[in-house]
Design a protein around this motif. Sequence first.
Motif, mmCIF file in Angstrom:
data_model
loop_
_atom_site.group_PDB
_atom_site.id
_atom_site.type_symbol
_atom_site.label_atom_id
_atom_site.label_comp_id
_atom_site.label_asym_id
_atom_site.label_seq_id
_atom_site.Cartn_x
_atom_site.Cartn_y
_atom_site.Cartn_z
ATOM 1 N N SER A 97 0.794 -1.351 0.005
ATOM 2 C CA SER A 97 0.083 0.042 0.170
ATOM 3 C C SER A 97 0.805 1.278 0.112
ATOM 4 C CB SER A 97 -1.035 -0.111 1.280
ATOM 5 O OG SER A 97 -0.187 0.156 2.132
ATOM 6 N N SER A 98 2.329 1.153 -0.106
ATOM 7 C CA SER A 98 3.148 2.158 0.173
ATOM 8 C C SER A 98 3.395 3.053 -1.260
ATOM 9 C CB SER A 98 4.661 1.841 0.751
ATOM 10 O OG SER A 98 5.331 3.101 0.764
ATOM 11 N N ASP A 99 3.071 4.254 -1.132
ATOM 12 C CA ASP A 99 3.316 4.881 -2.553
ATOM 13 C C ASP A 99 4.582 5.164 -2.796
ATOM 14 O OD1 ASP A 99 0.684 5.135 -2.975
ATOM 15 O OD2 ASP A 99 0.393 6.965 -1.824
ATOM 16 N N SER A 100 5.577 5.032 -1.732
ATOM 17 C CA SER A 100 7.024 5.530 -1.886
ATOM 18 C C SER A 100 7.750 4.007 -2.206
ATOM 19 C CB SER A 100 7.651 5.770 -0.840
ATOM 20 O OG SER A 100 7.383 4.849 0.417
ATOM 21 N N ILE A 101 7.172 2.913 -2.289
ATOM 22 C CA ILE A 101 7.846 1.777 -2.771
ATOM 23 C C ILE A 101 7.819 1.249 -4.369
ATOM 24 C CG2 ILE A 101 7.837 -0.845 -2.515
ATOM 25 C CD1 ILE A 101 9.321 0.739 -0.434
ATOM 26 N N PRO A 102 8.476 0.992 -5.141
ATOM 27 C CA PRO A 102 8.402 0.661 -6.574
ATOM 28 C C PRO A 102 7.632 -0.745 -6.509
ATOM 29 C CG PRO A 102 10.607 0.410 -5.944
ATOM 30 C CD PRO A 102 10.090 1.008 -4.755
ATOM 31 N N SER A 103 7.248 -0.708 -7.714
ATOM 32 C CA SER A 103 6.345 -2.016 -8.039
ATOM 33 C C SER A 103 7.486 -3.289 -8.023
ATOM 34 C CB SER A 103 5.846 -2.090 -9.489
ATOM 35 O OG SER A 103 6.594 -2.096 -10.538
ATOM 36 N N SER A 104 8.578 -3.164 -8.385
ATOM 37 C CA SER A 104 9.417 -4.406 -8.339
ATOM 38 C C SER A 104 9.744 -5.013 -6.840
ATOM 39 C CB SER A 104 10.822 -4.102 -8.827
ATOM 40 O OG SER A 104 11.402 -3.038 -8.262
ATOM 41 N N VAL A 105 9.756 -3.919 -5.909
ATOM 42 C CA VAL A 105 9.881 -4.442 -4.725
ATOM 43 C C VAL A 105 8.745 -5.029 -4.025
ATOM 44 C CG1 VAL A 105 10.363 -3.321 -2.125
ATOM 45 C CG2 VAL A 105 11.503 -2.576 -3.990
ATOM 46 N N LYS A 106 7.486 -4.594 -4.538
ATOM 47 C CA LYS A 106 6.406 -5.067 -3.949
ATOM 48 C C LYS A 106 6.011 -6.463 -4.388
ATOM 49 C CE LYS A 106 3.688 -0.516 -3.509
ATOM 50 N NZ LYS A 106 2.699 0.605 -4.071
ATOM 51 N N THR A 107 6.448 -6.584 -5.986
ATOM 52 C CA THR A 107 6.491 -8.029 -6.400
ATOM 53 C C THR A 107 7.275 -8.955 -5.859
ATOM 54 O OG1 THR A 107 5.900 -7.153 -8.804
ATOM 55 C CG2 THR A 107 6.874 -9.345 -8.568
ATOM 56 N N LEU A 108 8.366 -8.532 -5.282
ATOM 57 C CA LEU A 108 9.295 -9.260 -4.496
ATOM 58 C C LEU A 108 8.897 -10.058 -3.335
ATOM 59 C CD1 LEU A 108 12.211 -10.791 -4.225
ATOM 60 C CD2 LEU A 108 12.950 -8.438 -3.230
ATOM 61 N N VAL A 109 8.272 -8.786 -2.523
ATOM 62 C CA VAL A 109 7.785 -9.054 -1.154
ATOM 63 C C VAL A 109 6.578 -10.085 -1.212
ATOM 64 C CG1 VAL A 109 6.798 -8.061 0.762
ATOM 65 C CG2 VAL A 109 8.726 -6.931 -0.347
ATOM 66 N N LYS A 110 5.670 -9.800 -2.395
ATOM 67 C CA LYS A 110 4.589 -10.566 -2.420
ATOM 68 C C LYS A 110 4.682 -12.085 -2.661
ATOM 69 C CE LYS A 110 0.034 -10.938 -4.889
ATOM 70 N NZ LYS A 110 -0.674 -10.117 -5.934
ATOM 71 N N ALA A 111 5.709 -12.384 -3.516
ATOM 72 C CA ALA A 111 6.312 -13.453 -3.824
ATOM 73 C C ALA A 111 6.919 -14.416 -2.953
ATOM 74 C CB ALA A 111 7.201 -13.407 -5.170
ATOM 75 N N VAL A 112 7.820 -13.609 -2.243
ATOM 76 C CA VAL A 112 8.436 -14.228 -1.108
ATOM 77 C C VAL A 112 7.334 -14.589 0.014
ATOM 78 C CG1 VAL A 112 9.965 -14.097 0.842
ATOM 79 C CG2 VAL A 112 10.776 -13.355 -1.658
ATOM 80 N N ALA A 113 6.491 -13.731 0.310
ATOM 81 C CA ALA A 113 5.516 -13.967 1.344
ATOM 82 C C ALA A 113 4.695 -15.124 0.920
ATOM 83 C CB ALA A 113 4.321 -12.921 1.566
ATOM 84 N N ASP A 133 5.638 -17.695 -1.105
ATOM 85 C CA ASP A 133 6.584 -18.765 -1.507
ATOM 86 C C ASP A 133 6.243 -19.123 -2.797
ATOM 87 O OD1 ASP A 133 8.146 -19.087 0.622
ATOM 88 O OD2 ASP A 133 6.550 -20.518 1.649
ATOM 89 N N ASP A 134 6.024 -18.153 -3.814
ATOM 90 C CA ASP A 134 5.655 -17.861 -5.215
ATOM 91 C C ASP A 134 6.833 -18.007 -6.119
ATOM 92 O OD1 ASP A 134 4.937 -17.880 -7.813
ATOM 93 O OD2 ASP A 134 3.128 -16.308 -7.444
ATOM 94 N N ALA A 183 6.898 -16.504 -9.691
ATOM 95 C CA ALA A 183 6.759 -15.047 -9.807
ATOM 96 C C ALA A 183 8.264 -14.470 -9.301
ATOM 97 C CB ALA A 183 5.834 -14.419 -8.743
ATOM 98 N N PHE A 184 8.899 -15.174 -8.415
ATOM 99 C CA PHE A 184 10.261 -14.819 -7.891
ATOM 100 C C PHE A 184 10.940 -14.972 -9.214
ATOM 101 C CE2 PHE A 184 14.241 -15.310 -6.031
ATOM 102 C CZ PHE A 184 14.453 -14.456 -4.991
ATOM 103 N N ALA A 185 11.006 -16.085 -9.871
ATOM 104 C CA ALA A 185 12.116 -16.382 -10.906
ATOM 105 C C ALA A 185 12.000 -15.386 -12.112
ATOM 106 C CB ALA A 185 11.723 -17.705 -11.342
#
Length: 275
Positions: A34-50, A52-53, A56-58
């Motif tokens: 939900s953070s406006d200061s965080i780029p989409s790549s970081v959000k994708t990484l955090v979501k994938a790791v959370a 265990d995807d 998506a990580f690869a």
Amino acid sequence: MHILPSITILAIAAASVTSCGHRHTDSCVASIESSDSIPSSVKTLVKAVAGDDSAAFAHLVSYPLLRPYPLRDITGEDQMRAYYATLVDDSLKAIVTGSEPSAWQEYGWRGWSLDDGRYVWLDESLYDIPYVSQAERKELSQLMADEISSLVPELRQGWTPVACMRSASGPAVMRIDVATGDDGGPQYRLAVFATPAQMRSTPRALLTGYRDVEGSASIISYHFTAPDGSTATYQADVPDGSDPTVEFTSASGADSIVTVVPAYWRDLLPSSTAN
């Protein structure tokens, strides 16, 4: 090819990263998303790791993803998916999914990083993971011991592998090792073997020296000197993208440049009985 010259064991301490503390991991992930200061790549990484995807990580990774030598670099999505559980262990997962937006920093052209570069680097893709998992450290320890044990006995004690290269146009094989102790002597050495068949024998040349790290891009170069005064210089990463080389200068001042290809010692090593 970026060469990683030594393994830094990253201590995983909760206080080292600004985290969500006692809050549930889902809340931490939600705060990143939900953070406006965080780029989409970081959000994708955090979501994938959370989640265990691994797929998506690869898909987020820029290949090849370098791992500390003599681990093999990860060259594609299928290999990354298979390797995911080895690399993203519980400690890294806890750090990534337990981070608040303030734990992520932007570093200009280098992109974004978690906890000042200790764990991951991203721009539009995930291009570097300095973190070394517990499983990787265990494998590294075994691979390093096996590699050093293949050398002649007088070259084994007190050294650990850094890199291996082969000549792009000939049979020569070269290796770089780093001293495991601090005895006031040279920290690095370069061993040159005329052919793979000689890799279990005394090298044709043995030079010792040091490593330089230059600029914001952390360009690594190695500088070696032999007892007869001849020298060799190897730059691991070439800024203009050209092939890496080892530049030799003889004691009389004659120069020769050898284009090299990163390699794995164990792939080139001939089978033999134990020394």
